[in-house]
Design an enzyme around this catalytic site. Structure first.
Site, PDB file in Angstrom:
ATOM      1  N   LYS A   1       0.833  -1.212   0.000  1.00 61.43           N
ATOM      2  CA  LYS A   1       0.000   0.000   0.000  1.00 61.43           C
ATOM      3  C   LYS A   1       0.866   1.260   0.000  1.00 61.43           C
ATOM      4  O   LYS A   1       0.632   2.180  -0.768  1.00 61.43           O
ATOM      5  CB  LYS A   1      -0.930   0.030   1.219  1.00 61.43           C
ATOM      6  CG  LYS A   1      -1.931  -1.110   1.274  1.00 61.43           C
ATOM      7  CD  LYS A   1      -2.956  -0.909   2.382  1.00 61.43           C
ATOM      8  CE  LYS A   1      -2.384  -0.899   3.786  1.00 61.43           C
ATOM      9  NZ  LYS A   1      -1.801  -2.197   4.224  1.00 61.43           N
TER      10      LYS A   1
ATOM     11  N   ARG B   1      -0.560  -9.236  13.500  1.00 62.23           N
ATOM     12  CA  ARG B   1      -1.118  -8.185  12.628  1.00 62.23           C
ATOM     13  C   ARG B   1      -1.997  -8.791  11.542  1.00 62.23           C
ATOM     14  O   ARG B   1      -3.017  -8.231  11.168  1.00 62.23           O
ATOM     15  CB  ARG B   1       0.022  -7.369  11.999  1.00 62.23           C
ATOM     16  CG  ARG B   1       0.702  -6.469  13.018  1.00 62.23           C
ATOM     17  CD  ARG B   1       2.034  -5.963  12.521  1.00 62.23           C
ATOM     18  NE  ARG B   1       1.923  -5.018  11.439  1.00 62.23           N
ATOM     19  CZ  ARG B   1       2.909  -4.743  10.595  1.00 62.23           C
ATOM     20  NH1 ARG B   1       4.075  -5.364  10.708  1.00 62.23           N
ATOM     21  NH2 ARG B   1       2.744  -3.855   9.646  1.00 62.23           N
TER      22      ARG B   1
ATOM     23  N   ARG C   1      11.699  -6.906   5.616  1.00 59.68           N
ATOM     24  CA  ARG C   1      11.607  -5.474   5.306  1.00 59.68           C
ATOM     25  C   ARG C   1      12.521  -4.658   6.213  1.00 59.68           C
ATOM     26  O   ARG C   1      12.608  -4.907   7.412  1.00 59.68           O
ATOM     27  CB  ARG C   1      10.149  -5.023   5.499  1.00 59.68           C
ATOM     28  CG  ARG C   1       9.934  -3.545   5.252  1.00 59.68           C
ATOM     29  CD  ARG C   1       8.496  -3.235   4.974  1.00 59.68           C
ATOM     30  NE  ARG C   1       7.680  -3.174   6.186  1.00 59.68           N
ATOM     31  CZ  ARG C   1       6.394  -2.803   6.186  1.00 59.68           C
ATOM     32  NH1 ARG C   1       5.787  -2.501   5.049  1.00 59.68           N
ATOM     33  NH2 ARG C   1       5.723  -2.758   7.313  1.00 59.68           N
TER      34      ARG C   1
ATOM     35  N   ARG D   1      11.302  -2.294  11.598  1.00 57.47           N
ATOM     36  CA  ARG D   1      10.215  -1.764  12.413  1.00 57.47           C
ATOM     37  C   ARG D   1       9.917  -2.746  13.529  1.00 57.47           C
ATOM     38  O   ARG D   1       9.952  -3.946  13.339  1.00 57.47           O
ATOM     39  CB  ARG D   1       8.952  -1.598  11.550  1.00 57.47           C
ATOM     40  CG  ARG D   1       8.811  -0.212  10.974  1.00 57.47           C
ATOM     41  CD  ARG D   1       7.714  -0.134   9.948  1.00 57.47           C
ATOM     42  NE  ARG D   1       6.416  -0.622  10.424  1.00 57.47           N
ATOM     43  CZ  ARG D   1       5.293  -0.530   9.715  1.00 57.47           C
ATOM     44  NH1 ARG D   1       5.313   0.036   8.517  1.00 57.47           N
ATOM     45  NH2 ARG D   1       4.158  -0.992  10.189  1.00 57.47           N
TER      46      ARG D   1
ATOM     47  N   ARG E   1      -9.600   0.902   9.326  1.00 54.23           N
ATOM     48  CA  ARG E   1      -9.062  -0.415   9.676  1.00 54.23           C
ATOM     49  C   ARG E   1     -10.101  -1.260  10.413  1.00 54.23           C
ATOM     50  O   ARG E   1      -9.837  -2.404  10.732  1.00 54.23           O
ATOM     51  CB  ARG E   1      -7.874  -0.164  10.595  1.00 54.23           C
ATOM     52  CG  ARG E   1      -6.818  -1.235  10.573  1.00 54.23           C
ATOM     53  CD  ARG E   1      -5.639  -0.823   9.804  1.00 54.23           C
ATOM     54  NE  ARG E   1      -4.395  -1.418  10.196  1.00 54.23           N
ATOM     55  CZ  ARG E   1      -3.230  -0.884   9.826  1.00 54.23           C
ATOM     56  NH1 ARG E   1      -3.190   0.218   9.110  1.00 54.23           N
ATOM     57  NH2 ARG E   1      -2.112  -1.489  10.147  1.00 54.23           N
TER      58      ARG E   1
END
Ligand code: AMP
Length: 211
Positions: free
Chosen positions: A13, A169, A125, A158, A86
């Protein structure tokens, strides 16, 4: 044009938002970025949400809706929402805010990515601590290990991209976020894309549909 980018964490996104922002002249509003910025600056909001972000849970609808009311109200030229709404409660709250402001959602852009691909992407990531550009330890390595190609900033993992939190998540996404599609079905055009295709191809497909 007002768009909502929709998809699980790690579906691309943020990446697609940056590309569409440049080409379509829209403002990219990412609730995740706004919250991480508040944490980094140590504001009241940041202190309240810090542990929630680290755990992979969602911040309360009230806090998010108050934050987004201001962001949307001061965006005249069209927006691209990333990571919001969300929950169905947030979607309903957003609808009410848009009614008040005389604005509407033009389309939902949905990026479909399977669970295994999400885990692979997020666990590898690395994000620039300065300009937020993302890299991947296998498929999109920086030229110099640990350093951002774009601005020279330090690359970090992160807190919520650590393995234990990724599964959490995804569970939260499936239980609380996916039902939003039913909320909008039949009321807002929903365009779905295969988010596992190469990044440029996904961008081209989205642009074709938005033309
Ligand atoms: P993201 O960068 O979109 O993956 O968001 C990172 C984290 O910020 C999420 O796991 C949540 O803890 C929090 N967050 C971001 N957007 C929202 C939202 N719309 N509602 C609740 N929590 C959010």
């Amino acid at each position: 044009m007002n768009l909502i980018l929709f998809g699980p964490p790690g579906s691309g996104k943020g990446t697609q938002a940056e590309r569409l922002r440049e080409k379509q002249g829209l403002r990219h509003i990412s609730t995740g970025d706004l919250l991480r910025e508040a944490v980094a600056r140590g504001t009241d909001l940041g202190n309240r949400v810090k542990s929630i972000l680290a755990s992979g849970q969602l911040v309360s609808d009230d806090i998010i809706l108050a934050l987004m009311r201001e962001e949307i109200a001061r965006t005249a030229k069209g927006w691209l929402l990333d990571g919001f709404p969300r929950t169905v409660g947030q979607a309903k709250g957003l609808d009410a805010q848009l009614d008040e402001l005389g604005q509407k959602i033009d389309a939902l852009v949905v990026l479909n990515v399977g669970r295994d691909a999400v885990i692979e992407r997020l666990s590898g990531r690395r994000t620039c601590s300065n300009c937020k550009t993302v890299f991947h330890v296998k498929v999109n390595r920086p030229k110099v290990e640990g350093i951002c190609d774009r601005c020279g900033g330090t690359l970090v993992q992160r807190e919520d991209d650590k393995p234990g939190t990724i599964a959490k998540r995804l569970d939260v996404y499936e239980a609380q976020t996916q039902p939003i599609l039913d909320h909008y079905r039949g009321r807002v055009p929903i365009h779905e894309f295969d988010g596992e295709q190469p990044v440029d191809e996904v961008t081209r497909s989205i642009e074709r549909v938005l033309q």
